[in-house]
Design an enzyme around this catalytic site. Sequence first.
Site, PDB file in Angstrom:
ATOM      1  N   GLY A  32       0.828  -1.200   0.000  1.00  0.00           N
ATOM      2  CA  GLY A  32       0.000   0.000   0.000  1.00  0.00           C
ATOM      3  C   GLY A  32       0.860   1.246   0.000  1.00  0.00           C
ATOM      4  N   GLY A  34       0.418   5.749   0.295  1.00  0.00           N
ATOM      5  CA  GLY A  34      -0.402   6.943   0.418  1.00  0.00           C
ATOM      6  C   GLY A  34       0.456   8.188   0.332  1.00  0.00           C
ATOM      7  CB  ALA A  37       2.686   6.107   5.375  1.00  0.00           C
ATOM      8  CB  VAL A  39       1.486  -0.273   4.032  1.00  0.00           C
ATOM      9  CG1 VAL A  39       1.306  -1.462   4.974  1.00  0.00           C
ATOM     10  CG2 VAL A  39       0.825   0.967   4.620  1.00  0.00           C
ATOM     11  CE  LYS A  54       0.352   5.156   8.267  1.00  0.00           C
ATOM     12  NZ  LYS A  54      -0.867   5.627   8.991  1.00  0.00           N
ATOM     13  CG  ASP A 148      -9.200   8.335   6.338  1.00  0.00           C
ATOM     14  OD1 ASP A 148     -10.048   8.601   5.459  1.00  0.00           O
ATOM     15  OD2 ASP A 148      -8.029   7.991   6.076  1.00  0.00           O
TER      16      ASP A 148
END
Length: 471
Positions: A32, A34, A37, A39, A54, A148
């Site tokens: 992942g 973003g 960050a 992951v 993370k 979120d």
Amino acid sequence: MNNNTDAGVSSSSRTDKRNSSIGDYIILETIGQGSFAVVYKACKEKDKKDVAIKCSEKSKLSQPEAIENIITEIRILKMLRHPNIVEMIEFLWDDKCIYIVEEFCDGSDLSKFIQKRQKVPERIVQKFLQQLAMGLNYLRSHNISHLDLKPANLLLVTKPRLTLKIGDFGFAKFLSDETYQGALRGSPLYMAPEMLLRRQFGAKVDLWSVGIITYECLFGKAPFASCNFKELRDKLIAETTIEIPEDCGISRQCQELLKRTLKYNPQERIDFEQFFSHPFIDIAHVPSPKTYSYAVELLHQAVKHDSKKEFKEAFNLYCDALAYLIPHVHAEKNVTRKQALQTRLAQYMDRTEALLPATKWIQPSSTPYNVLRTLCSSTSGLYTAIEIGHSADLYLAEGLYQRAHEKYVIALEMLMNLLPKEPPGPRKDHLLKQTNEWLAQASRCKALIDMTEIDKPQVDIGDVKELCVLQ
């Protein structure tokens, strides 16, 4: 907690860390990414247990709010231990990054689950929502708001059974009953109107997000899918009607929950206590050792009242016990134990139904009914709700559980829509008391209906094998 100031990242590359390491963890792959960050999936060198790491680069945390967010996230994760919340194992740092090491969720996330299946069956949505509600209930007990919530932040574990876990607390805050105003936090598509429009907001923003997530699960897309931020903002300013497709096959209870979570005005939106106790969620009856013990105690009390010929009390207690025990039948995987529990419940069901002729506590001329009828005679909506609720009482007394339950649901929907607008006073007090009584009766009706359905085969959910063990 190993706060290692030299995590030992043995790779010069920040975008591909495969075959590199962070402390005692070997990086396996990126799972992942973003704005702040990345992951990674990793495993510990000693036990080879998979984890998620993370990684937040300090250079991207230059803004004070970003630094505050990660400090708050670590502080929150350190105090949380719940089966429906992703667990933090430890956090590490070096001169360039801060690393949060968490349990690895092998089922990816709810977003990918929806994409793969397009539409999720209501029964499975209900199970997911119950698990999400249990996690949120735990967060509320600590005055924590996630801020979120979205499918991508709801992670899934497949073993020993499919379990939903709330993850990514990067925007979380400690909020009790106060309101807050600040920068936009989270994903606009799932953001409550009061937050997206930069108004004062409170903890109820999480419940709006739950409504959007529920809608997306059921219909395959979010209700405000837009080409850009301005289009989305305009829809929320205009308070665009949220359409539930006709002939959608969604139960009345599920539709009612959707409508109450997706209220533009947070004052009219369902609150957390109502959400957790809503018939579609009803986390109080989710199977657990605690609910099983409580059900057994209810049965003991029912038998005592029964032996004293206190039939009304015995009937109510038998029904309440059944409401707690029936979910245990569905959850039990051992065939022998399941059959034994079914047999015992059938015996209690027989006794419960035998008590109905003796429970003459419902009379058309009863004082509470007459008082309410008089108090509400000048308000057509309330008067109609009282009449419908009373008809439900009569159907229950006749043993017509399905019809009674349908009437209770209609009456309760009407009352819950009207009560927030009711001014304080004797009439509101009477209405609140009656609403609570009918909520209890509706739950008892549901237990009696479920007992008649308990031997029927489960809904066929096709080839989604992992759903068969969802609890």
